[in-house]
Write a protein that holds these residues in place. Structure first.
Motif, PDB file in Angstrom:
ATOM      1  N   UNK A  97       0.810  -1.217   0.000  1.00  0.00           N
ATOM      2  CA  UNK A  97       0.000   0.000   0.000  1.00  0.00           C
ATOM      3  C   UNK A  97       0.843   1.266   0.000  1.00  0.00           C
ATOM      4  N   UNK A  98       1.882   1.317   0.786  1.00  0.00           N
ATOM      5  CA  UNK A  98       2.669   2.544   0.909  1.00  0.00           C
ATOM      6  C   UNK A  98       3.572   2.802  -0.293  1.00  0.00           C
ATOM      7  N   UNK A  99       3.622   1.868  -1.252  1.00  0.00           N
ATOM      8  CA  UNK A  99       4.462   2.034  -2.443  1.00  0.00           C
ATOM      9  C   UNK A  99       3.648   2.142  -3.729  1.00  0.00           C
ATOM     10  N   UNK A 100       2.356   1.887  -3.661  1.00  0.00           N
ATOM     11  CA  UNK A 100       1.535   1.867  -4.869  1.00  0.00           C
ATOM     12  C   UNK A 100       1.394   3.258  -5.463  1.00  0.00           C
ATOM     13  N   UNK A 101       1.498   3.323  -6.801  1.00  0.00           N
ATOM     14  CA  UNK A 101       1.249   4.563  -7.533  1.00  0.00           C
ATOM     15  C   UNK A 101      -0.118   4.546  -8.213  1.00  0.00           C
ATOM     16  N   UNK A 102      -0.563   3.357  -8.614  1.00  0.00           N
ATOM     17  CA  UNK A 102      -1.848   3.207  -9.299  1.00  0.00           C
ATOM     18  C   UNK A 102      -2.607   2.056  -8.643  1.00  0.00           C
ATOM     19  N   UNK A 103      -3.870   2.309  -8.296  1.00  0.00           N
ATOM     20  CA  UNK A 103      -4.722   1.278  -7.701  1.00  0.00           C
ATOM     21  C   UNK A 103      -6.093   1.350  -8.365  1.00  0.00           C
ATOM     22  N   UNK A 104      -6.499   0.251  -8.980  1.00  0.00           N
ATOM     23  CA  UNK A 104      -7.796   0.165  -9.655  1.00  0.00           C
ATOM     24  C   UNK A 104      -8.611  -0.940  -8.993  1.00  0.00           C
ATOM     25  N   UNK A 105      -9.686  -0.545  -8.320  1.00  0.00           N
ATOM     26  CA  UNK A 105     -10.569  -1.494  -7.633  1.00  0.00           C
ATOM     27  C   UNK A 105     -11.951  -1.509  -8.269  1.00  0.00           C
ATOM     28  N   UNK A 106     -12.034  -1.191  -9.536  1.00  0.00           N
ATOM     29  CA  UNK A 106     -13.320  -1.101 -10.218  1.00  0.00           C
ATOM     30  C   UNK A 106     -14.072  -2.428 -10.178  1.00  0.00           C
ATOM     31  N   UNK A 107     -15.398  -2.312 -10.149  1.00  0.00           N
ATOM     32  CA  UNK A 107     -16.304  -3.465 -10.200  1.00  0.00           C
ATOM     33  C   UNK A 107     -16.185  -4.385  -8.990  1.00  0.00           C
ATOM     34  N   UNK A 108     -15.676  -3.873  -7.885  1.00  0.00           N
ATOM     35  CA  UNK A 108     -15.728  -4.608  -6.623  1.00  0.00           C
ATOM     36  C   UNK A 108     -16.856  -4.004  -5.785  1.00  0.00           C
ATOM     37  N   UNK A 109     -17.881  -4.770  -5.545  1.00  0.00           N
ATOM     38  CA  UNK A 109     -19.104  -4.281  -4.915  1.00  0.00           C
ATOM     39  C   UNK A 109     -18.832  -3.931  -3.455  1.00  0.00           C
ATOM     40  N   UNK A 110     -19.002  -2.658  -3.120  1.00  0.00           N
ATOM     41  CA  UNK A 110     -18.730  -2.188  -1.765  1.00  0.00           C
ATOM     42  C   UNK A 110     -20.021  -2.067  -0.966  1.00  0.00           C
ATOM     43  N   UNK A 111     -19.899  -2.235   0.350  1.00  0.00           N
ATOM     44  CA  UNK A 111     -20.995  -1.929   1.272  1.00  0.00           C
ATOM     45  C   UNK A 111     -20.394  -1.449   2.587  1.00  0.00           C
ATOM     46  N   UNK A 112     -21.248  -1.161   3.546  1.00  0.00           N
ATOM     47  CA  UNK A 112     -20.764  -0.561   4.796  1.00  0.00           C
ATOM     48  C   UNK A 112     -19.847  -1.489   5.579  1.00  0.00           C
ATOM     49  N   UNK A 113     -19.932  -2.802   5.329  1.00  0.00           N
ATOM     50  CA  UNK A 113     -19.073  -3.739   6.047  1.00  0.00           C
ATOM     51  C   UNK A 113     -17.647  -3.735   5.493  1.00  0.00           C
ATOM     52  N   UNK A 114     -17.489  -3.375   4.247  1.00  0.00           N
ATOM     53  CA  UNK A 114     -16.172  -3.428   3.614  1.00  0.00           C
ATOM     54  C   UNK A 114     -15.396  -2.116   3.735  1.00  0.00           C
TER      55      UNK A 114
END
Length: 530
Positions: free
Chosen positions: A368-385
């Protein structure tokens, strides 16, 4: 209009008439070969491309750099002529080519009627070149081996038939020491003369070394690499076997891969492919539409760790879908975490539709502390996540430059929880939240937070729910939002733009922050680092 130089104009005229090529090819200086080849590519003179590459006077040739210089990509026929010429150049002593760079040459989303070459076609063509070179080397090596054995037999050698198949076998020769020395001198003289006259691949020659009364024969030199081709590979189930053969066969042409893209392959097939790639070259692996499952990803992650230069990993629509009600799933999750930790140096991570949002922090904490690009598209989010996601963002806030949460079911309520984490990013240049069910007020809240990030240059926001035609469900999916028609009244759609312009003017960001909902036509270059 740019005025062409005299050299370019002359080069165009020279390559335009192929019938004159025998005259100018024999006398043109090596310094003009790049200009002539450039003219041949520009004006699609395939015959000239072939003749020039077959006689290429330099050790390297970079074709992929044409796109970087602003040129149009070479025509498909020109690329095919180039690859054929590489194979012919192996048997032409005038050709000095050792490194052919095709990286970045192929184009994505190529239509059938387009004249440029796509990644899949280029990969198949390159595999054919490698296989043809390997087959030619085997034939030449076999001919040399047979001729060497015949010459030994002619000198009275006693050969044991059961040993002929081996390499480096020792054969007894029924000759005296003095006579053997004389014949050795004559043999070496003949071999050196033949070497100078050979016009072809650096293939294995039958080397006869006599020490007193013995002769040693080795036929393993024919697989020496003559030309290294640097390229990006695109492999699917139709081309996998051919590419695998090209990578596994020794020969005068070797493929070196920088970016690997695979589609519709099983985990075991991908593993076989990774096992044959040179480990020091690979920078990016793109795995799409492969039903890996949890077990498949666990198999692949340790293999990816073997590539020390790997900086980008894309797992798109691989559908892991971890089921907690099944046995041994916690152990599988731990194995995935261990596999991710074994990969060092990742800068770009694309995890589209993996269905693991509640374990993102556990999976990515080391990167996480080294990432320049992060794509989390199409991951269904809700209040638990969200707690896991916010914890991940807190670790990446100083390094992350691009973040994509498109199609993640981010509603107004979820956005309110996410905004503090989004506002804390210090290096973010691009933020994408298209295809999320936000209201107009939610979009304005998002834009207000984005305007407070000094480094941000691009915000891709979703069309507000008010701009869609009636009939959408309360929590529509990204597919429904993508295909559902927008309202036809331009006044309704103009309201959001007017409010956003006022907000940006108030924050003083109207000139350096691009805010758009155009998912298809926005410029990703705005997110690139300086």
């Amino acid at each position: 209009m740019m005025v062409q130089s005299l050299v370019k104009l002359c080069a165009r005229e020279v390559v335009s008439d192929h019938s004159s090529s025998p005259r100018w090819l024999s006398c043109v200086p090596r310094e003009l070969f790049p200009e002539l080849l450039d003219a041949a590519f520009t004006h699609c003179r395939t015959l000239a491309v072939g003749e020039l590459v077959k006689r290429w006077p330099e050790r390297s040739l970079n074709i992929g750099a044409r796109k970087k210089r602003g040129h149009c990509p070479p025509n498909r026929l020109c690329i095919q002529a180039l690859l054929l010429a590489v194979g012919r150049g192996l048997t032409d002593k005038r050709c000095c080519l050792e490194v052919l760079d095709l990286r970045g040459l192929q184009c994505e989303n190529v239509k059938a009627e387009d004249s440029i070459i796509d990644g899949w076609s280029l990969t198949v063509s390159l595999s054919n070149v490698v296989q043809a070179g390997s087959a030619a080397s085997r034939r030449n090596g076999e001919q040399d081996r047979k001729s060497g054995l015949d010459s030994i037999c002619g000198r009275g050698a006693i050969i044991r038939p059961r040993d002929i198949a081996g390499c480096g076998n020792i054969y007894k020769v029924g000759l005296g020491v003095e006579e053997a020395g004389k014949r050795e001198a004559r043999t070496n003289h003949q071999a050196s003369a033949e070497d100078e006259s050979v016009n072809g691949v650096r293939r294995g020659r039958i080397e006869i070394h006599k020490s007193n009364t013995t002769v040693s024969i080795s036929d393993q030199g024919w697989d020496e690499v003559v030309v290294h081709i640097w390229t990006d590979l695109f492999v699917n189930f139709q081309s996998w076997e051919r590419v695998l053969d090209a990578l596994s066969q020794p020969g005068p042409v070797r493929l070196n891969c920088r970016y690997l893209r695979v589609e519709e392959l099983s985990a075991s097939s991908i593993a076989s492919l990774l096992g044959l790639l040179p480990q020091e070259d690979l920078l990016e692996i793109d795995i799409r539409y492969c039903s890996l499952g949890v077990s498949g990803l666990i198999m692949l992650l340790p293999l990816l760790a073997a590539f020390p230069q790997l900086r980008s990993l894309k797992l798109l629509y691989c559908h892991l879908d971890l089921q907690y009600n099944l046995p041994n799933q916690q152990e599988a999750l731990q194995d995935m975490c261990n596999g991710m930790r074994s990969i060092k140096g990742l800068k770009k991570l694309f995890l589209t539709a993996l269905r693991l949002p509640d374990h993102l922090h556990m999976l990515l904490s080391q990167h996480a502390s080294f990432l320049r690009v992060l794509d989390l598209s199409e991951n269904w989010l809700n209040e638990w996540f969200l707690p896991s996601l916010c914890q991940l963002f807190s670790q990446a806030k100083q390094s992350l430059c691009q973040l994509s949460l498109c199609g993640c079911n981010v509603s107004d309520d979820l956005l309110e929880v996410l905004l503090p984490s989004l506002s804390s990013f210090q290096a973010l240049r691009g933020l994408r939240l298209a295809l999320n069910p936000l209201s107009r007020m939610g979009v304005l809240s998002l834009a207000r937070a984005a305007a407070g990030i000094p480094s941000l240059h691009l915000l891709l926001y979703p069309n507000p729910m008010e701009e869609y035609e009636p009939g959408l469900p309360p929590m529509p999916s990204s597919g429904q939002l993508l295909n559902w028609p927008l309202v036809k009244e331009p006044e309704e759609r103009a309201i959001t733009k007017i409010l956003l312009e006022e907000l940006l003017n108030q924050r003083g960001r109207s000139h350096d922050l691009v805010v758009t909902s155009d998912l298809l036509n926005y410029s990703p270059d705005l997110c690139e680092e300086d």
